[in-house]
Enzyme design. Structure first.
Site, PDB file in Angstrom:
ATOM      1  N   ASN A  46       0.820  -1.215   0.000  1.00 26.01           N
ATOM      2  CA  ASN A  46       0.000   0.000   0.000  1.00 26.01           C
ATOM      3  C   ASN A  46       0.855   1.267   0.000  1.00 26.01           C
ATOM      4  OD1 ASN A  46      -2.354  -1.567   0.247  1.00 26.01           O
ATOM      5  ND2 ASN A  46      -2.094  -1.679   2.462  1.00 26.01           N
ATOM      6  N   HIS A 132     -14.354  -1.151   6.251  1.00 28.63           N
ATOM      7  CA  HIS A 132     -13.228  -1.890   6.824  1.00 28.63           C
ATOM      8  C   HIS A 132     -13.563  -2.481   8.207  1.00 28.63           C
ATOM      9  CE1 HIS A 132      -9.047  -2.192   8.460  1.00 28.63           C
ATOM     10  NE2 HIS A 132      -8.743  -2.427   7.206  1.00 28.63           N
ATOM     11  N   GLU A 174     -15.706   5.070   3.489  1.00 30.40           N
ATOM     12  CA  GLU A 174     -14.310   5.203   3.049  1.00 30.40           C
ATOM     13  C   GLU A 174     -14.287   5.992   1.754  1.00 30.40           C
ATOM     14  OE1 GLU A 174     -12.487   1.257   2.949  1.00 30.40           O
ATOM     15  OE2 GLU A 174     -13.592   0.740   4.754  1.00 30.40           O
ATOM     16  N   SER A 178     -10.989  -0.389   0.220  1.00 31.03           N
ATOM     17  CA  SER A 178      -9.684  -1.045   0.239  1.00 31.03           C
ATOM     18  C   SER A 178      -9.630  -2.367  -0.528  1.00 31.03           C
ATOM     19  CB  SER A 178      -9.228  -1.254   1.679  1.00 31.03           C
ATOM     20  OG  SER A 178     -10.188  -1.972   2.408  1.00 31.03           O
ATOM     21  N   ASP A 203     -13.170   7.759   6.476  1.00 35.93           N
ATOM     22  CA  ASP A 203     -11.891   7.050   6.570  1.00 35.93           C
ATOM     23  C   ASP A 203     -11.224   7.176   5.195  1.00 35.93           C
ATOM     24  OD1 ASP A 203      -9.835   5.185   6.517  1.00 35.93           O
ATOM     25  OD2 ASP A 203     -10.859   3.800   7.865  1.00 35.93           O
ATOM     26  N   HIS A 206      -6.914   5.319   1.965  1.00 37.13           N
ATOM     27  CA  HIS A 206      -6.274   5.130   0.660  1.00 37.13           C
ATOM     28  C   HIS A 206      -6.317   6.386  -0.210  1.00 37.13           C
ATOM     29  CE1 HIS A 206      -5.696   0.818   1.295  1.00 37.13           C
ATOM     30  NE2 HIS A 206      -6.824   0.901   1.974  1.00 37.13           N
ATOM     31  N   LYS A 238      -0.503   3.714   4.441  1.00 33.01           N
ATOM     32  CA  LYS A 238      -0.716   3.495   3.013  1.00 33.01           C
ATOM     33  C   LYS A 238       0.212   4.429   2.233  1.00 33.01           C
ATOM     34  CE  LYS A 238      -3.628   0.647   4.682  1.00 33.01           C
ATOM     35  NZ  LYS A 238      -4.949   0.867   5.210  1.00 33.01           N
TER      36      LYS A 238
HETATM   37  C1  LIG Z   1      -5.573   0.057   6.516  1.00 32.04           C
HETATM   38  C2  LIG Z   1      -6.890   0.587   6.919  1.00 32.04           C
HETATM   39  C3  LIG Z   1      -7.209   0.830   8.262  1.00 32.04           C
HETATM   40  C4  LIG Z   1      -6.310   0.404   9.380  1.00 32.04           C
HETATM   41  O1  LIG Z   1      -5.239   1.261   9.542  1.00 32.04           O
HETATM   42  P1  LIG Z   1      -3.926   0.728  10.279  1.00 32.04           P
HETATM   43  O2  LIG Z   1      -3.153   1.957  10.543  1.00 32.04           O
HETATM   44  O3  LIG Z   1      -3.258  -0.216   9.347  1.00 32.04           O
HETATM   45  O4  LIG Z   1      -4.371   0.062  11.554  1.00 32.04           O
HETATM   46  C5  LIG Z   1      -8.411   1.428   8.549  1.00 32.04           C
HETATM   47  N1  LIG Z   1      -9.286   1.743   7.576  1.00 32.04           N
HETATM   48  C6  LIG Z   1      -9.025   1.497   6.271  1.00 32.04           C
HETATM   49  C7  LIG Z   1     -10.031   1.867   5.241  1.00 32.04           C
HETATM   50  C8  LIG Z   1      -7.822   0.902   5.902  1.00 32.04           C
HETATM   51  O5  LIG Z   1      -7.575   0.633   4.626  1.00 32.04           O
END
Ligand SMILES: *Cc1c(COP(=O)(O)O)cnc(C)c1O
Length: 391
Positions: A46, A132, A174, A178, A203, A206, A238
């Protein structure tokens, strides 16, 4: 020794070909990754802009280790809060154009705390069906009523929100999903939320570094203000190339998190050197827009070749996550192993991470991939994919 419950789950995983194994990475350099003595072209990270390997970031990290050492020594409200963290939070808030930002140990930690802080069992939280796992767990911890709406279905969300006028509502989604690589229509979502008095949490794991003219993420890309998206969550593992997560928003939101968040309060803060290195990442994001440009060229080339070879993608949006659904776990693993044999390392995503019978290859593009890397991958993927579909 094991409980019979866990033993049974282990057996089920093996039976369903869903058993997970560690892949031990020996080293990573540019777009290559070395695993058990063999070097692969890396399509499973990522780290979309390869910032984790940037010389200026490594240098800042090393220098900060000389100053601070390894561990922070405590949780942030006791004595684990350092100047580097304060500086990073201020710069980050400025970067994403919010009043304030707070540094969490991970995206998972942040997502476990945000909803518990914002509401309780009297509230209602609406989430996209494909959100997620960390968001789902965070919602569960809050004890609020949880309503999942079908993926991207804004009409359904709106209809359900209208039935909840007497409840304080939160909506979470999101920016880039992901496992699908598709982008949410955040313009419409923010309007739906405002019209129905719902508090929107995004969130943008990405999206940060990838979306928007300056890589500021989904809000920049869609032109959304702090009023449109009052709570921004940015896991930094990421495209940011680091670790930890930022939650950004109003002064009052951040105050509430500092006062109430259990994962913030009861966990040792990340090493202060991580914050110092993260400051250097912000500088790279600001000054090296070519990384984003190359990444986007790679994404466009990938989509074009997928089209030419008749490989259907989960989404044709311009994001670095390119997913190819194969179907059964056996078939997906078959394609995965054939690609490994040709020296490509992609990820094979199986249930329960994705719905049953939608096991897929998740191919991550980055700015270090050359045009040749992508052309070669697609040529081999086309052969193995079509063989697998026929069988
Ligand atoms: C990777 C991810 C997370 C988790 O984040 P980490 O810092 O790896 O714990 C949370 N939400 C989404 C959408 C992700 O892709």
């Amino acid at each position: 020794m094991l409980t019979s419950y866990a033993q049974k789950n282990n057996e089920n995983s093996r039976l369903k070909n869903a058993w997970r194994k560690h892949v031990v990475v020996a080293s990573r350099c540019s777009a290559d990754v070395t695993i058990e003595g063999k070097t692969y072209c890396h399509f499973a990270s990522n780290d979309y802009l390869n910032i984790s390997q940037h010389p200026a970031v490594k240098h800042a990290f090393k220098q900060a280790v000389d100053v601070y050492g390894l561990g922070s020594g405590s949780s942030p409200l006791v004595s684990g809060y350092y100047q580097s963290q304060r500086d990073f939070e201020e710069s980050f808030a400025d970067f994403v154009q919010r009043d304030k930002a707070l540094f969490f140990n991970s995206g998972y930690h942040a997502n476990l705390s945000v909803f518990q802080t914002l509401t309780n069992r009297h509230g209602a939280i609406f989430s996209d069906k494909y959100c997620h796992a960390s968001l789902l767990d965070g919602i569960q911890l809050s004890r609020a009523r949880h309503i999942r709406y079908p993926h991207h279905d804004m009409d359904s969300l709106e209809e359900r929100l209208k039935k909840e006028v007497d409840t304080e509502a939160i909506v979470v989604t999101e920016s880039i999903f992901s496992m699908h690589g598709d982008v949410s229509d955040l313009t419409r979502l923010s309007v739906v939320c405002k019209e129905n008095n719902a508090f929107l949490c995004l969130d943008d794991a990405h999206g940060l570094g990838v979306l928007g003219e300056s890589g500021r993420g989904a809000c920049e890309y869609f032109g959304l203000s702090p009023q449109d998206v009052p709570c921004l969550i940015h896991p930094l593992g990421k495209a940011f190339g680091g670790m930890g997560a930022m939650v950004s928003g109003s002064h009052t939101l951040i105050d509430a998190l500092v006062q109430q968040s259990r994962t913030y309060r009861y966990s040792t803060m990340l090493p202060p050197a991580i914050a110092a290195a993260s400051l250097a990442v912000l500088e790279v994001l600001r000054s090296e827009s070519w990384r984003r440009d190359v990444l986007h060229q790679n994404i466009a080339l990938f989509n074009q070749l997928a089209n030419e070879y008749g490989i259907p993608l989960c989404s044709y949006d311009l994001t670095p996550i390119r997913s190819v659904v194969v179907g059964s776990n056996d078939h997906a693993l078959g394609v995965y192993h054939k690609l490994l044999a040709k020296n490509y390392f992609v990820s094979c995503i199986r249930p329960p991470t994705v719905p049953e019978n939608t096991a897929r290859l998740r191919i991550s593009l980055c700015s270090e991939h050359s045009e040749d890397n992508i052309r070669a991958l697609m040529q081999d993927l086309a052969i193995t994919y079509h063989e697998s579909i026929r069988s």
